[in-house]
Design a protein around this motif. Structure first.
Motif, short mmCIF file in Angstrom:
data_model
loop_
_atom_site.label_atom_id
_atom_site.label_comp_id
_atom_site.label_asym_id
_atom_site.label_seq_id
_atom_site.Cartn_x
_atom_site.Cartn_y
_atom_site.Cartn_z
N SER A 27 -5.32 -11.05 5.26
CA SER A 27 -4.27 -10.41 5.99
C SER A 27 -3.43 -9.81 4.99
N ALA A 28 -3.25 -8.55 5.08
CA ALA A 28 -2.23 -7.73 4.04
C ALA A 28 -0.69 -8.32 3.99
N VAL A 29 -0.51 -8.76 5.15
CA VAL A 29 1.17 -9.50 5.20
C VAL A 29 1.09 -10.40 4.31
N SER A 30 -0.07 -11.34 4.10
CA SER A 30 0.16 -12.46 3.21
C SER A 30 0.13 -12.03 1.71
N ILE A 31 -0.28 -10.69 1.69
CA ILE A 31 -0.39 -10.42 0.16
C ILE A 31 1.04 -9.72 -0.35
N ALA A 32 1.70 -10.10 -1.20
CA ALA A 32 3.03 -9.65 -1.67
C ALA A 32 3.12 -8.27 -2.12
N VAL A 33 1.96 -7.90 -3.18
CA VAL A 33 2.10 -6.89 -3.76
C VAL A 33 0.46 -6.58 -3.91
N LEU A 34 0.26 -5.16 -3.45
CA LEU A 34 -0.90 -4.44 -3.55
C LEU A 34 -0.86 -3.46 -4.45
N GLY A 35 -1.80 -3.13 -5.19
CA GLY A 35 -1.82 -1.87 -6.01
C GLY A 35 -3.04 -1.37 -6.71
N TRP A 36 -2.63 -0.51 -7.71
CA TRP A 36 -3.90 0.05 -8.62
C TRP A 36 -3.62 -0.10 -10.04
N TYR A 37 -4.64 -0.53 -10.71
CA TYR A 37 -4.59 -0.27 -12.52
C TYR A 37 -5.91 0.82 -12.67
N ARG A 38 -5.80 0.98 -13.81
CA ARG A 38 -6.95 1.82 -14.23
C ARG A 38 -7.06 1.42 -15.83
N GLN A 39 -8.48 1.59 -16.25
CA GLN A 39 -8.93 1.34 -17.53
C GLN A 39 -9.55 2.54 -18.13
N ALA A 40 -9.31 3.30 -18.93
CA ALA A 40 -10.14 4.35 -19.55
C ALA A 40 -10.83 3.82 -20.69
N LEU A 41 -11.88 4.38 -21.14
CA LEU A 41 -12.95 4.04 -22.00
C LEU A 41 -12.08 3.59 -23.21
N GLY A 42 -12.06 2.39 -23.86
CA GLY A 42 -11.63 2.02 -25.20
C GLY A 42 -10.06 1.97 -25.12
N LYS A 43 -9.56 1.72 -24.04
CA LYS A 43 -8.06 1.64 -23.65
C LYS A 43 -7.97 0.52 -22.77
N GLN A 44 -6.73 -0.04 -23.02
CA GLN A 44 -6.24 -1.37 -22.11
C GLN A 44 -6.18 -0.81 -20.62
N ARG A 45 -5.92 -1.74 -19.87
CA ARG A 45 -5.93 -1.46 -18.37
C ARG A 45 -4.57 -1.38 -18.26
N GLU A 46 -3.79 -0.17 -17.46
CA GLU A 46 -2.54 -0.09 -17.23
C GLU A 46 -2.11 0.09 -15.85
N LEU A 47 -1.05 -0.09 -15.42
CA LEU A 47 -0.47 0.10 -14.18
C LEU A 47 -0.66 1.41 -13.81
N VAL A 48 -1.08 1.79 -12.72
CA VAL A 48 -1.18 3.04 -11.93
C VAL A 48 0.07 3.10 -10.77
N ALA A 49 0.08 2.21 -9.91
CA ALA A 49 1.14 2.09 -8.75
C ALA A 49 0.83 0.81 -8.02
N ILE A 50 1.93 0.16 -7.59
CA ILE A 50 2.00 -1.17 -6.66
C ILE A 50 2.97 -0.57 -5.64
N ILE A 51 2.44 -1.44 -4.40
CA ILE A 51 3.41 -1.23 -3.18
C ILE A 51 3.76 -2.90 -2.89
N THR A 52 4.72 -3.43 -2.59
CA THR A 52 5.17 -4.48 -1.78
C THR A 52 5.16 -4.65 -0.64
N THR A 53 5.16 -5.72 0.15
CA THR A 53 4.79 -6.11 1.76
C THR A 53 5.97 -5.23 2.46
N ALA A 54 7.13 -4.95 1.72
CA ALA A 54 8.41 -4.33 2.31
C ALA A 54 8.27 -2.71 2.18
#
Length: 115
Positions: A27-54
């Motif tokens: 249940s998504a209600v039990s998940i405090a934060v959902l979001g997306w990260y991305r990793q380009a070739l040869g680069k570190q993973r980085e935050l794209v966007a997140i959204i809280t339960t609220a």
């Protein structure tokens, strides 16, 4: 244990749009934060966007005004609407979840933006 399954990646021309989806096994209600990260070739993973339960959101500066994150708790799903895509948005996009102080990742979906 939360399992995340992404979908919606692909190849698009610069200026185009894509919509990513990520379905959670719990249940998504039990998940405090959902979001997306991305990793380009040869680069570190980085935050794209997140959204809280609220519904509070946070975006990387590089995507503000172009990407929009949303969540449907009834469907246990988080979405990333990506508009005005640029070649530099090319990366593997990973779904992310934070539940009870533990983090979970999806397997990733490739987004390729051609110039």
């Amino acid at each position: 244990q939360v399992h995340l399954v992404e979908s919606g990646g692909g190849l698009v021309q610069a200026g185009g749009s894509l919509r990513l989806s990520c379905a959670a096994s719990e249940s998504a209600v039990s998940i405090a934060v959902l979001g997306w990260y991305r990793q380009a070739l040869g680069k570190q993973r980085e935050l794209v966007a997140i959204i809280t339960t609220a519904g509070t959101t946070n975006y990387a500066d590089s995507v503000k005004g172009r990407f929009a994150i949303s969540r449907d708790n009834a469907k246990n799903t988080v979405y990333l609407e990506m508009n005005s895509l640029k070649p530099e948005d090319t990366a593997v996009y990973y779904c992310y979840a934070l539940q009870r102080f533990r983090t979970y990742w999806g397997q990733g979906t490739q987004v390729t933006v051609s110039s």
